[in-house]
Design a protein around this motif. Structure first.
Motif, mmCIF file in Angstrom:
data_model
loop_
_atom_site.group_PDB
_atom_site.id
_atom_site.type_symbol
_atom_site.label_atom_id
_atom_site.label_comp_id
_atom_site.label_asym_id
_atom_site.label_seq_id
_atom_site.Cartn_x
_atom_site.Cartn_y
_atom_site.Cartn_z
ATOM 1 N N VAL A 153 0.830 -1.194 0.000
ATOM 2 C CA VAL A 153 0.000 0.000 0.000
ATOM 3 C C VAL A 153 0.872 1.254 0.000
ATOM 4 O O VAL A 153 0.608 2.215 -0.732
ATOM 5 C CB VAL A 153 -0.945 -0.011 1.222
ATOM 6 N N ASN A 154 1.951 1.212 0.780
ATOM 7 C CA ASN A 154 2.806 2.394 0.850
ATOM 8 C C ASN A 154 3.460 2.711 -0.492
ATOM 9 O O ASN A 154 3.563 3.858 -0.889
ATOM 10 C CB ASN A 154 3.876 2.203 1.920
ATOM 11 N N GLU A 155 3.854 1.662 -1.220
ATOM 12 C CA GLU A 155 4.448 1.885 -2.557
ATOM 13 C C GLU A 155 3.444 2.576 -3.466
ATOM 14 O O GLU A 155 3.775 3.521 -4.179
ATOM 15 C CB GLU A 155 4.800 0.550 -3.234
ATOM 16 N N LEU A 156 2.192 2.094 -3.425
ATOM 17 C CA LEU A 156 1.177 2.653 -4.331
ATOM 18 C C LEU A 156 0.865 4.098 -3.948
ATOM 19 O O LEU A 156 0.686 4.949 -4.819
ATOM 20 C CB LEU A 156 -0.097 1.811 -4.278
ATOM 21 N N ILE A 157 0.782 4.369 -2.645
ATOM 22 C CA ILE A 157 0.499 5.744 -2.223
ATOM 23 C C ILE A 157 1.654 6.647 -2.661
ATOM 24 O O ILE A 157 1.440 7.765 -3.148
ATOM 25 C CB ILE A 157 0.302 5.812 -0.704
ATOM 26 N N GLY A 158 2.857 6.119 -2.535
ATOM 27 C CA GLY A 158 4.002 6.909 -2.971
ATOM 28 C C GLY A 158 3.922 7.236 -4.444
ATOM 29 O O GLY A 158 4.211 8.356 -4.873
ATOM 30 N N ALA A 159 3.449 6.285 -5.257
ATOM 31 C CA ALA A 159 3.426 6.493 -6.706
ATOM 32 C C ALA A 159 2.213 7.293 -7.163
ATOM 33 O O ALA A 159 2.267 8.013 -8.165
ATOM 34 C CB ALA A 159 3.463 5.155 -7.426
ATOM 35 N N TYR A 160 1.064 7.132 -6.445
ATOM 36 C CA TYR A 160 -0.175 7.728 -6.959
ATOM 37 C C TYR A 160 -0.844 8.712 -6.005
ATOM 38 O O TYR A 160 -1.969 9.115 -6.236
ATOM 39 C CB TYR A 160 -1.202 6.625 -7.244
ATOM 40 N N SER A 161 -0.260 8.989 -4.852
ATOM 41 C CA SER A 161 -0.784 9.894 -3.844
ATOM 42 C C SER A 161 -1.848 9.275 -2.943
ATOM 43 O O SER A 161 -1.864 9.557 -1.758
ATOM 44 C CB SER A 161 -1.323 11.212 -4.438
ATOM 45 N N SER A 162 -2.744 8.446 -3.464
ATOM 46 C CA SER A 162 -3.681 7.723 -2.588
ATOM 47 C C SER A 162 -3.989 6.379 -3.196
ATOM 48 O O SER A 162 -3.793 6.154 -4.400
ATOM 49 C CB SER A 162 -4.982 8.514 -2.386
ATOM 50 N N LEU A 163 -4.505 5.473 -2.354
ATOM 51 C CA LEU A 163 -4.857 4.135 -2.859
ATOM 52 C C LEU A 163 -5.971 4.236 -3.891
ATOM 53 O O LEU A 163 -5.991 3.523 -4.897
ATOM 54 C CB LEU A 163 -5.291 3.237 -1.689
ATOM 55 N N GLU A 164 -6.908 5.177 -3.638
ATOM 56 C CA GLU A 164 -8.019 5.347 -4.563
ATOM 57 C C GLU A 164 -7.540 5.783 -5.932
ATOM 58 O O GLU A 164 -7.955 5.243 -6.961
ATOM 59 C CB GLU A 164 -8.995 6.377 -3.988
ATOM 60 N N ALA A 165 -6.613 6.733 -5.939
ATOM 61 C CA ALA A 165 -6.056 7.211 -7.205
ATOM 62 C C ALA A 165 -5.336 6.074 -7.922
ATOM 63 O O ALA A 165 -5.454 5.900 -9.142
ATOM 64 C CB ALA A 165 -5.109 8.381 -6.957
ATOM 65 N N ALA A 166 -4.592 5.296 -7.134
ATOM 66 C CA ALA A 166 -3.854 4.174 -7.734
ATOM 67 C C ALA A 166 -4.834 3.181 -8.358
ATOM 68 O O ALA A 166 -4.652 2.739 -9.496
ATOM 69 C CB ALA A 166 -3.027 3.486 -6.655
ATOM 70 N N TYR A 167 -5.895 2.889 -7.602
ATOM 71 C CA TYR A 167 -6.882 1.919 -8.088
ATOM 72 C C TYR A 167 -7.522 2.396 -9.384
ATOM 73 O O TYR A 167 -7.621 1.653 -10.369
ATOM 74 C CB TYR A 167 -7.945 1.711 -7.018
ATOM 75 N N LEU A 168 -7.960 3.673 -9.390
ATOM 76 C CA LEU A 168 -8.656 4.194 -10.568
ATOM 77 C C LEU A 168 -7.736 4.192 -11.772
ATOM 78 O O LEU A 168 -8.152 3.864 -12.882
ATOM 79 C CB LEU A 168 -9.188 5.599 -10.286
ATOM 80 N N ASP A 169 -6.483 4.523 -11.563
ATOM 81 C CA ASP A 169 -5.542 4.549 -12.678
ATOM 82 C C ASP A 169 -5.269 3.130 -13.182
ATOM 83 O O ASP A 169 -5.282 2.872 -14.388
ATOM 84 C CB ASP A 169 -4.253 5.224 -12.232
ATOM 85 N N LEU A 170 -5.049 2.221 -12.239
ATOM 86 C CA LEU A 170 -4.703 0.850 -12.641
ATOM 87 C C LEU A 170 -5.864 0.153 -13.343
ATOM 88 O O LEU A 170 -5.663 -0.665 -14.246
ATOM 89 C CB LEU A 170 -4.290 0.030 -11.413
ATOM 90 N N THR A 171 -7.081 0.462 -12.920
ATOM 91 C CA THR A 171 -8.215 -0.252 -13.492
ATOM 92 C C THR A 171 -8.921 0.553 -14.569
ATOM 93 O O THR A 171 -9.998 0.173 -15.029
ATOM 94 C CB THR A 171 -9.252 -0.592 -12.400
ATOM 95 N N ALA A 172 -8.326 1.673 -14.973
ATOM 96 C CA ALA A 172 -8.937 2.470 -16.037
ATOM 97 C C ALA A 172 -9.069 1.615 -17.288
ATOM 98 O O ALA A 172 -8.119 0.945 -17.695
ATOM 99 C CB ALA A 172 -8.087 3.709 -16.306
ATOM 100 N N GLY A 173 -10.220 1.629 -17.874
ATOM 101 C CA GLY A 173 -10.425 0.858 -19.105
ATOM 102 C C GLY A 173 -10.678 -0.619 -18.853
ATOM 103 O O GLY A 173 -10.984 -1.364 -19.775
ATOM 104 N N VAL A 174 -10.588 -1.037 -17.592
ATOM 105 C CA VAL A 174 -10.898 -2.445 -17.305
ATOM 106 C C VAL A 174 -12.373 -2.533 -16.955
ATOM 107 O O VAL A 174 -12.788 -2.167 -15.858
ATOM 108 C CB VAL A 174 -10.043 -2.961 -16.141
ATOM 109 N N GLY A 175 -13.142 -2.939 -17.905
ATOM 110 C CA GLY A 175 -14.569 -3.133 -17.629
ATOM 111 C C GLY A 175 -14.710 -4.327 -16.705
ATOM 112 O O GLY A 175 -13.793 -5.124 -16.567
ATOM 113 N N GLY A 176 -15.800 -4.399 -16.079
ATOM 114 C CA GLY A 176 -16.023 -5.539 -15.206
ATOM 115 C C GLY A 176 -16.522 -6.713 -16.021
ATOM 116 O O GLY A 176 -15.747 -7.517 -16.534
ATOM 117 N N ILE A 177 -17.812 -6.765 -16.208
ATOM 118 C CA ILE A 177 -18.432 -7.896 -16.876
ATOM 119 C C ILE A 177 -18.284 -7.751 -18.380
ATOM 120 O O ILE A 177 -18.597 -6.713 -18.949
ATOM 121 C CB ILE A 177 -19.919 -7.954 -16.478
ATOM 122 N N ARG A 178 -17.716 -8.780 -18.998
ATOM 123 C CA ARG A 178 -17.598 -8.742 -20.456
ATOM 124 C C ARG A 178 -18.622 -9.641 -21.088
ATOM 125 O O ARG A 178 -18.912 -10.699 -20.556
ATOM 126 C CB ARG A 178 -16.199 -9.188 -20.882
#
Lengths: 238, 493
Positions: free
Chosen positions: A213-238
């Motif tokens: 978690v600390n690595e991600l916060i360091g890279a993206y400022s918050s876990l939420e920001a990291a999550y949104l960036d990492l999962t951008a364009g990843v739809g759920g149900i295909r």
């Protein structure tokens, strides 16, 4: 020290791919967040760890053994999957009592986990009248019943009031500090940021990121920001 | 551990416990309620009297045992031989017009030779006889019957210890053995002699709406016995006749005459199981049908609840052995239903029969083993019904369709068949192949081919033997649980 090892899980439901080589390890001594959009394969993965779904390929093991091969499995891994899965006419305490019977545990253990979950009074009432928060507490009590070194919790914060959220956070943190492996699937990034030491981000049935978690916060400022960036364009149900 | 967990699950849902208790209560309550409402009285002339209890045979069964007996004592081994001729008789008011008294014999009119342990009705016997239209027979024990391979008017019955052998001959010289029967416990002195009897003439009127009406009318048979050996020393007993005589019986009394070595013997009655003179004991368990509905609901809910409330995943997480979980659930439902059945039957049979007897109602006696079979069998039927309902519930996973399915397969067929809603062949077929075949376990008097009365499904006769019928239900229960277990393994939720 018990780990959960998920290795190359694959599963198709008809034409849709639910799991596509899901691989990660949950280490003891910390809370591991398990995050991803709806339909990313979190629940399927949890079910396969517990032997409720059969993978097309791959393995999921607890301490190197398949869940279904464990004698008294709730002494090895406790799970909270569906807080609504209760017979409405049976009391919360009796729900825990039959689980205790199945694991060859005494009724005294039932009262211990009821007290720990704050259900000592409500435990004798029929579960049909429980609020979602009480059901979550009862589900956690069931998961803790066998004092297992591994815990799997699916959305444990749902329906909890603010005091319940604080209680849950402290409980999970304490369980991890005891040296247990704690896997928590959740959509609440702020909760996980405060509590989890590690997150596994999944999408399309496989792992997108597996990091502290600390690595991600360091890279993206918050876990939420990291999550949104990492999962951008990843739809759920295909 | 799995059993203990499943048992705790069962007993912690109050409605299941109450439903099971209700099932037991229904059997007891309906049995006793029906018992208090029944009365029975008989007419002796113009006088209303309590009905007499029919005699019982050595195994304790109620039997019909009425015939004219011309006999003498035989000590040790020996035999009797006679030529039976001119079987004749009287039938009162037969069809089609029911307006005259005619000469003739009914099919099961009997005249022949008998060895009997005394002259008390119900005493052990073996007999060889000519019949109205069923040829020469050897009968014993009220239900045993064997047809002779060849015909003839000469009969012989010989005793050797416990073994009685019947013979037939066309001419009195060439003898054909019919069979040898054993009469255990026969004393050294027995009565041996000539007998004649004639059951009621019956007409069965088919009802176009289903079922049939049986009307019975008095008949009498007479037969001439000649060349009787041993000779001399004969006395007459009217075995089983009531003291009261109708005017008709006064003008045609039973008895015998002897002239020039020819004995003419007249008699009316029957030798066989009694089915008309009282209430069949299984009738006090009529509450079973309603109780089964309660048990079916409980059993089905035990099968469907885990799916309806999604607890099946919790169960399989705690006990990842679907086969053992399913077996344990079936065992719990079966054990509870068995206890319910034992309590229900254990209370109802003694209490309701006592109430009936207090009302002067005659209950047909059955042998000890038959009573035990009815009692234990009914409890087992309830246990298997519970398991079957559980299996169908767990298979279909939805309560309403499962309850309807089980009720349609188990409870509906006997009601439809016995109430003649269905044609008799269809009813009989249903009671062979559906789980309802199990109700045969309650039948106190089975069908016997030498009985005069109709013995169809509509008369309450089940087509399968008792335990075979119960086995049919057991197979259905096993198949339902096995299929449900297979489905649970394939797709847990």
């Amino acid at each position: 020290m018990t780990t959960i090892e998920v290795n190359g899980l694959r599963k198709r439901f008809g034409p849709s791919v639910a799991l596509d080589g899901m691989t990660f390890v949950v280490q003891p001594g910390r809370v591991t967040g398990f995050v991803g959009p709806n339909g990313a394969g979190k629940s399927t993965t949890l079910r396969m760890i517990l032997g409720l779904d059969r993978p097309d390929a791959g393995t999921a093991t607890i301490d190197g053994r398949r869940y279904a091969d464990l004698p008294c499995p709730m002494r090895h891994a406790g799970a909270l999957l569906d807080p609504h899965a209760l017979h409405p006419a049976r009391s919360g305490r009796n729900h825990l009592r039959w689980l205790a019977r199945s694991q060859d545990l005494p009724d005294s253990r039932v009262d211990e986990v009821l007290n720990r979950s704050g259900l000592a009074a409500a435990g004798r009432r029929a579960a049909g009248g429980y609020s979602l928060g009480m059901r979550q507490r009862l589900g956690v009590a069931a998961a803790l019943l066998g004092d297992p070194p591994v815990l799997l919790l699916d959305e444990p914060f749902n329906g909890l009031d603010p005091a319940g959220i604080v209680w849950m956070r402290d409980l999970l943190r304490g369980l991890a500090e005891d040296g247990r492996s704690v896997l928590v699937s959740s959509h609440l990034m702020s909760e996980l940021q405060d509590m989890a030491g590690h997150v596994v981000v999944v999408g399309h049935g496989r792992v997108i990121a597996d990091a502290g978690v600390n690595e991600l916060i360091g890279a993206y400022s918050s876990l939420e920001a990291a999550y949104l960036d990492l999962t951008a364009g990843v739809g759920g149900i295909r | 551990m799995i059993m203990r967990a499943e048992w705790l699950k069962f007993r912690t849902v109050r409605s299941w416990v109450l439903g099971s208790a209700a099932a037991a209560l229904i059997v007891v309550a309906l049995g006793c309620l029906a018992a208090t409402g029944v009365t029975m009285s008989c007419m002796a002339g113009t006088q209303e009297v309590d009905c007499p209890a029919p005699p019982t045979d050595s195994s304790g069964r109620s039997v019909a045992d009425q015939f004219t007996f011309v006999h003498q004592a035989l000590t040790g081994n020996g035999s009797i031989t006679a030529e039976v001729g001119a079987l004749d008789g009287t039938i009162t008011y037969p069809p089609p017009n029911h307006d005259e008294i005619v000469r003739g014999v009914v099919p099961w009119a009997k005249a022949g030779l008998m060895v009997k342990d005394g002259t008390k009705p119900g005493a052990d016997y073996a007999a060889v006889m000519v019949t109205g239209s069923h040829g020469v027979r050897m009968q014993s024990g009220f239900t045993h019957d064997k047809a002779a391979a060849s015909d003839g008017s000469w009969l012989r019955l010989s005793r050797e210890g416990n073994r009685i052998t019947g013979y037939v001959s066309p001419d009195g010289t060439a003898w054909q053995k019919i069979e040898t029967v054993r009469l255990d416990g026969l004393p050294s002195t027995v009565q041996i002699g000539l007998f004649v009897t004639s059951p009621s003439g019956l007409t069965v009127e088919e009802n176009p709406q289903g079922g049939h009406a049986v009307s019975a009318r008095w008949t009498q048979a007479t037969a001439e016995f000649s060349q009787v050996s041993p000779a001399g020393g004969w006395s007459e007993s009217l075995v089983g006749y009531s003291d009261h005589r109708t005017t008709w019986e006064q003008t045609h009394p039973p008895g015998h005459t002897e002239a020039g070595g020819v004995f003419t013997v007249a008699g009316a009655g029957d030798i066989g199981l009694e089915t008309e003179g009282g209430l069949a004991v299984e009738r006090v368990l009529t509450g079973l049908f309603a109780a089964l509905l309660a048990l079916i609901v409980v059993g089905v809910l035990c099968g469907t609840a885990e799916f309806r409330h999604s607890t099946i995943r919790t169960t399989l997480t705690a006990m990842p052995r679907p086969v053992r979980v399913s077996a344990a659930k079936a065992a719990v439902v079966g054990a509870v239903s068995l206890v319910v059945g034992l309590i229900a039957v254990g209370l109802t049979l003694p209490v309701a029969t006592r109430l009936l007897r207090a009302n002067a109602v005659v209950i047909l006696d059955v042998s000890g083993p038959t009573m035990l079979r009815i009692a234990l069998g009914t409890a087992l039927l309830m246990a298997l019904a519970g398991v079957f309902a559980y299996g169908v519930g767990a298979l279909l996973r939805r309560a309403v369709p499962a309850v309807l399915t089980v009720a349609a397969l188990l409870v509906a067929p006997p009601i439809l068949a016995v109430t003649s809603v269905l044609p008799p062949e269809v009813g009989a077929w249903l009671l062979r192949v559906t789980p309802a075949a199990a109700f045969a376990i309650q039948q106190s008097v089975g069908a016997y081919p030498q009985f005069s009365r109709p013995q169809t499904v509509a008369d309450g006769y089940f087509p399968l033997p008792p335990w075979a019928g119960l086995a049919v239900l057991a197979l259905w229960a096993l198949a339902a649980v096995a299929t449900a277990t297979w489905r649970l393994r394939r797709s847990p939720a």
